[in-house]
Design an enzyme around this catalytic site. Sequence first.
Site, short mmCIF file in Angstrom:
data_model
loop_
_atom_site.label_atom_id
_atom_site.label_comp_id
_atom_site.label_asym_id
_atom_site.label_seq_id
_atom_site.Cartn_x
_atom_site.Cartn_y
_atom_site.Cartn_z
N CYS A 9 29.19 61.50 8.79
CA CYS A 9 28.65 62.79 9.17
C CYS A 9 27.14 62.78 9.44
CB CYS A 9 28.91 63.83 8.09
SG CYS A 9 30.61 63.83 7.55
N ARG A 35 27.37 59.59 14.26
CA ARG A 35 27.77 59.54 12.86
C ARG A 35 29.08 60.26 12.61
NH1 ARG A 35 23.52 58.18 9.61
NH2 ARG A 35 24.61 59.08 7.84
N TRP A 80 32.81 63.53 10.41
CA TRP A 80 33.73 62.41 10.65
C TRP A 80 34.61 62.33 9.42
CZ3 TRP A 80 35.32 57.75 8.63
CH2 TRP A 80 35.89 56.84 9.52
N ASN A 106 27.04 65.19 3.45
CA ASN A 106 27.44 63.85 3.91
C ASN A 106 27.73 63.04 2.66
OD1 ASN A 106 27.62 61.32 5.11
ND2 ASN A 106 25.41 61.11 5.40
N GLY A 107 28.89 62.35 2.62
CA GLY A 107 29.24 61.58 1.43
C GLY A 107 30.45 62.16 0.75
N GLU A 480 33.15 38.35 16.90
CA GLU A 480 32.39 39.52 17.34
C GLU A 480 32.89 40.01 18.70
OE1 GLU A 480 30.51 41.70 16.35
OE2 GLU A 480 29.46 42.45 18.12
N LYS A 484 34.09 43.82 19.62
CA LYS A 484 33.55 44.64 20.73
C LYS A 484 34.69 45.15 21.61
CE LYS A 484 30.49 45.44 19.67
NZ LYS A 484 29.93 45.06 18.48
N GLU A 487 37.08 47.74 19.68
CA GLU A 487 36.57 49.04 19.28
C GLU A 487 36.30 49.99 20.44
OE1 GLU A 487 32.87 49.05 17.02
OE2 GLU A 487 32.04 47.46 18.25
N HIS A 503 47.24 25.73 14.99
CA HIS A 503 47.88 25.97 13.69
C HIS A 503 48.58 27.31 13.65
CE1 HIS A 503 46.10 22.30 12.26
NE2 HIS A 503 44.89 22.73 12.65
N LYS A 597 29.20 55.08 13.31
CA LYS A 597 28.17 54.04 13.38
C LYS A 597 27.64 53.64 12.01
CE LYS A 597 24.60 52.06 15.90
NZ LYS A 597 25.37 50.84 16.17
C1 G6P Z 1 29.85 50.10 11.40
C2 G6P Z 1 29.42 49.99 12.83
C3 G6P Z 1 29.22 48.53 13.21
C4 G6P Z 1 28.25 47.86 12.27
C5 G6P Z 1 28.68 48.04 10.81
C6 G6P Z 1 27.57 47.62 9.86
O1 G6P Z 1 31.14 49.61 11.24
O2 G6P Z 1 30.37 50.58 13.68
O3 G6P Z 1 28.73 48.44 14.53
O4 G6P Z 1 28.16 46.51 12.57
O5 G6P Z 1 28.96 49.40 10.53
O6 G6P Z 1 26.49 48.51 10.03
P1 G6P Z 1 24.99 48.18 9.72
O7 G6P Z 1 24.26 49.43 10.04
O8 G6P Z 1 24.93 47.82 8.26
O9 G6P Z 1 24.58 47.04 10.58
#
Ligand code: G6P
Length: 602
Positions: A9, A35, A80, A106-107, A480, A484, A487, A503, A597
Site C-alpha cells: 500500500c 505499491r 494492495w 500500510n502493514g 533473473e 522479468k 512478472e 538432469h 514493488k
Molecule cells: C519485490 C519487487 C522486486 C524486488 C524485490 C526486492 O518483489 O517486485 O522487483 O526485486 O521486491 O525488493 P528490494 O526493494 O529489496 O530490492
Amino acid sequence: MKHYNAPMCGIFGYVGTRKDSTKMAVDGLKSLEYRGYDSWGVAWKDGDHLSSQKEIGKISTVDGSKLSDNSSLVIGHTRWATHGGVTVENAHPQFNEEKTIAVVHNGIFENYQELRDELKAKGHVFTSETDTEVAPHLIEEYMKETQDFAQAVRLACKRFSGRYAIVAVYSKADTMVAARTGSPLIVGVEKEGSDVIGYFVASDTPAFMAHTRTVQYLDDGEMLVTNGKSILFSSIETGEEVAKREIEIEWSEERANKGNFEHYMLKEIMDQKESVAWAVNQNDDEIETVAQAIRDAKGTFLVGCGTAGKACMAAEYFFSVVSDRHVNFAPGSEFKLYHHFLKTESLLIVISQSGETADVLEAMNIAKSKGAKVLSIVNVKGSSIDRASDYTLHINAGPERAVASTKALTGQLAVLLLIAYALAGKLQEGKKLLLETAAQINDMLNPRYIDRLKQLADIIKQKEDLYIIGKSWNYPMALESAIKIQEVSYIHAEGFAAGELKHGPIALIEEGTPCIVLVGKDEVMPDILSNAVQLKARGGFIIGVSPEKNEIFDEWIKVPEAGAAQAIVNIIPIQVLAYFLAVQRGKDPDMPRNLAKSVTVK
Ligand code: G6P
C-alpha cells in the site's frame, strides 16, 4: 473469518495552507501506485466533518480537483491486498461509525482479531473485513479517556502488534497524526522562504516531490503530529519528544517521471544508458573500507529478495572469480536458519532497491542480535535498511517505479563487482572495466537495437513456455531473466544452470520452444554452447545473447564483450524483450497482477 489485510500500500497525507489538497493527494497517490493498485481512497476535512471517496481499481485516470477545491487537510491510500477482499468497504481510509476519525494504514495489525472482539463487545460496529478498521474505533475509545486526538492515537498504537504505518485525522481538529513501526513513512516540509507552509507524509518521496525536496524521517516506534505550520515528533512508547533533522533529497523530479516513455519500465531500462556509471561513481575510500570489512570478517553473507537476490547470487561468482573469496547467499526469507553460523565477527551484506523489504530487515535483525555488522547496498537514501546499517553504499539509480526491477539490478551488480575488484586490490581496474561497460551499454541501447528486440518479441509472443540457461554469473542472470519475463508478460519462463539441463529440464523442450542462452566470452563459453547444441537437437529455438555470433543461434542478440561485467550487459536485452512481450500481449508492464514493488511484510 477470512483474514483480509493491506500489507504494502501507498500512504499520503497533507496539512497546510493550500486549498487543493485532494488534487495533491490524488496526484501523490498516482506516484505511489507501484505499491498497490487494487483500490484507492481519499478523505478530507470539509468544514467540521470528513468527506471521502473510495473506489476499486487504479487511480491513474482520476482527477483529484473534482473531489474538493477547498480543503487543506487530506489523507489518501492505494491498496494492495494479499488475501482477496478488493471491495470499496475494504479500501482505505477506514472510519469509526460516526465518520469523525479516518485512518489509512500500510502493514498488518497482527492482533487485530483480538482488538476487534474487544471493540465489538463495547458496541462498535464494523463495516469492512480489514485489520485497519480497528484503528479508528480504538482511537475513538481512547478519545473518551483523553480528549486529545494525538494522545488517543498514541495509546491506540501502543496496543497494535506487527509492522505498520498509519496516518489519522479527526473531523474536529486541524491536525494530522502519523505513526510507524516497520513500514516506511517520510515527511515532506514545504516552505515559503524560511516559513513552513505545509507538511506532507507519504510512503515514498515521489508522492510529494512536485512540492518539496526537504524531508524528515520518521523512525520505527515514533509518531508525529502536525498542524501544517509546526510538527512534533515523539516516541510512541513514552510520548517523549524526539528531535529531527531536515534533509534535502537530491533526485530531481524529472528522473522520477516517465518523460516521453509510455511506461516506467521502458524508461528505467533506458536509464541504464547512464545509471551504471552513476553506480560506479563511488568514493574510493568508502569502497576500500567495505573491502577491508569483508577481509576482516569471519564469514560474509549476502542477503536480498527477488531481483536483488539474483544480484547477490551473481556476486558469489564475482567474489570467487575476481577476488578468490567465499561468500554465502541466502534469500531474505531463508536467512533465519543461518543464524547458527553468525558470530560477532560475521558480516552481512544486504542488497535492496527500496531499502524497505521486510524479509531483509528481519535478516538484519537476526545478524545484529548476534553482534554481526551489516553493510547495505540500497537505492533509496534514508530508507529503513539504509538507516539501520553499519555501512551503506548507494547505487544512485534515481527512483525506480516499475514493479519489475531493471536499473536497480545493474546498479547493484556494478557496486558488487567494484567491491570484488577492491577486495582483490584492483579497484581502479574494476572501475575502468565498469565505466567502459557503461559506455558500451549507452551504445547498445540505440533505437535499432530496441526495434530488433521488439521484432523478436513479436516472433515468440504466442509461446506459453520459455527457458533460459546460463553458466557462472550468467546462471543467476538466467534466473533473473525468468523473473522479468514471468512478472510482466505472464509467459511461463524458467531459468536453469546450463549444465543442469540434462538432469531433467531438457524433457520439457519441444519443437520450437524458445530457449535463451546467455553467453560470455569466457572460460565457460564452450560448455554453454555445447548445452545449447543439446537444446537445439531437441527442437529448441535458440536465442543467443552473446558477444559473438554462432551457427547454432536461430536468433542472435549481440551484446558487448564485457569480461567480469558480462552479467550486467547480458540481462539488459532480456529486460527489453520482457517489456515488449508484455506490451504485445496486451499487459501493463508497470503494474503486473498480484505483485507490488515494495514488499514490507514477511
Ligand atoms: C519485490 C519487487 C522486486 C524486488 C524485490 C526486492 O518483489 O517486485 O522487483 O526485486 O521486491 O525488493 P528490494 O526493494 O529489496 O530490492
